[in-house]
Scaffold this active site. Structure first.
Site, PDB file in Angstrom:
ATOM      1  N   ASP A  56       0.831  -1.205   0.000  1.00 25.50           N
ATOM      2  CA  ASP A  56       0.000   0.000   0.000  1.00 25.50           C
ATOM      3  C   ASP A  56       0.864   1.253   0.000  1.00 25.50           C
ATOM      4  O   ASP A  56       1.414   1.641   1.028  1.00 25.50           O
ATOM      5  CB  ASP A  56      -0.914  -0.005   1.227  1.00 25.50           C
ATOM      6  N   ASP A 264      -1.405   4.978  -6.716  1.00 20.74           N
ATOM      7  CA  ASP A 264      -1.650   4.245  -5.475  1.00 20.74           C
ATOM      8  C   ASP A 264      -1.761   2.752  -5.763  1.00 20.74           C
ATOM      9  O   ASP A 264      -2.561   2.333  -6.604  1.00 20.74           O
ATOM     10  CB  ASP A 264      -2.943   4.767  -4.831  1.00 20.74           C
TER      11      ASP A 264
END
Length: 395
Positions: A56, A264
């Site tokens: 992440d 992301d």
């Protein structure tokens, strides 16, 4: 995927949570039907305990579920047991790493550092900050890395994972603690269960060794007082041969912290502000020679722009327009068809544009579906992103 991406987009904004160490590639797995890529490693000694953490880039803290756990999601393998490790120890409130947590996300409990993390998809993890040895691929051991020992976790997690590995800019992230000048990943297709390479430090091979297209380079946009998101400067979008009539300001980070463009790894589907998405959707509707399914902006999770394919023998051969993202520095990122078009998971007679809409003041987020089979290099020392088309399973 759509529901999680929308929830994450709604919260993904600037508010909220020495020597280089080169670590060999750590394998991760793309699970069929999942939009998450997991990094597998071991924590503790003498026998490292297996953890599987979501990669992440939109968060800073590493954490995994631990025993005892007061409220945890189900996972297929044992939770981390601190009593089974000879090298685990707590982190004091005075430790700089504890101070690295946002003030709203840390607390002192019996002299130790406690954490609380809330994510964009409304998932939550709470527990104690600890340190222990991490064992990576090929037996590489790095001692005293800080991680959260989660004892209360709730939200959108799958049973094949145990937590999250933060890859953002902060001191508690995995790249931050390893003090590497770069990291990279190359995600295989989410519809396959092949391993994907993740490199903490420079890859062993030259970037062009496995490239199937040109190496693109674009600078990160540095945001004062922010150590989380990797902002890019998106200049525009081309569908087929037509540059969409969208002003550059639609992708720019505003002074109040709204807007901007983020890459992301933890978001599945690329989302654009609603006004931008309308123009992009209309461009596809006008250029795809198939009946389109009426699109409802107020529709529930899972609503994408789809086309009816029951009139054609093979939907994979239907001509679709090219999609190009124009990034600063002349980086014209042409996405492969499979990175933005896919068959509907439940309806075989529909072909969908796998891009979604977010609120007008929310950032543009480039998700991992659009990053498949791209070697994405975060050059932290050079403050730039490199994008290299590649067959990731061959790396």
């Amino acid at each position: 995927m759509v529901a999680r991406s929308r929830a994450r987009a709604a919260k993904l904004c600037p508010s909220g949570p020495g020597g280089a160490v080169t670590v060999p590639a750590v394998s991760s797995s793309g699970v069929i039907g999942s939009n998450e890529y997991l990094i597998h490693l071991g924590i503790g000694t003498p026998r490292p305990q297996h953890v599987a953490l979501e990669v992440d880039t939109g968060s800073n803290v590493i954490w995994t579920q631990c025993t005892p756990c007061f409220k945890c999601f189900d996972q297929r393998f044992p939770k981390f047991n601190t009593s089974a490790s000879d090298t685990v120890h707590g982190v004091a409130c005075s430790d700089p790493l504890c101070q690295g947590l946002q003030r709203s996300g840390r607390a002192c409990f019996l002299g130790g550092c406690a954490y609380r993390l809330a994510y964009g998809d409304k998932s939550v993890s709470m527990g104690q900050l600890a340190k222990d040895s991490f064992t990576f691929q090929q037996g590489k051991v790095v001692p005293d890395l800080a991680f959260g020992c989660g004892q209360y976790t709730t939200g959108n997690f799958l049973s094949n994972e145990s937590g999250i590995a933060g890859f953002a800019r902060g001191p508690l992230s995995l790249p931050g603690q390893l003090r590497v000048g770069s990291f990279s990943y190359c995600f295989t297709s989410i519809f396959e269960s092949r391993s994907s390479p993740v490199f903490l430090g420079a890859p062993d091979d030259d970037l062009t060794a496995h490239a199937t297209g040109p190496v693109l380079s674009t600078p990160f946009v540095r945001v004062p007082d922010s150590d989380v998101y990797y902002y890019l400067s998106l200049k525009g979008i081309t569908v087929s041969k037509v540059r969409l009539p969208v002003p550059e300001s639609a992708f720019t980070l505003k002074t109040d912290g709204s807007g901007g463009t983020i890459i992301d790894s933890g978001t599945a589907i690329t989302t654009f502000p609603r006004a931008v998405f309308r123009i992009l959707r209309e461009a596809f509707v006008s250029q795809v020679a198939l009946p389109h399914i009426p699109y409802d902006e107020d529709g529930g999770p899972g609503e994408l722009q789809c086309f009816q394919t029951d009139s054609v023998p093979d939907a994979s051969k239907v001509a679709v327009p090219k999609l190009i993202l124009h990034l600063e520095g002349g980086a014209d990122w042409e996405l492969p068809r499979e990175n933005y078009m896919a068959k509907h998971p439940n309806l075989d007679d529909q072909l969908c544009v796998v891009i979604d809409s977010a609120g007008d003041d929310l950032p543009t987020i480039i998700g991992n579906f659009q990053q498949q089979n791209m070697h994405v290099v975060y050059d932290l020392a050079g403050n730039k992103l490199l994008i290299v088309p590649a067959q990731c399973h061959n790396m």
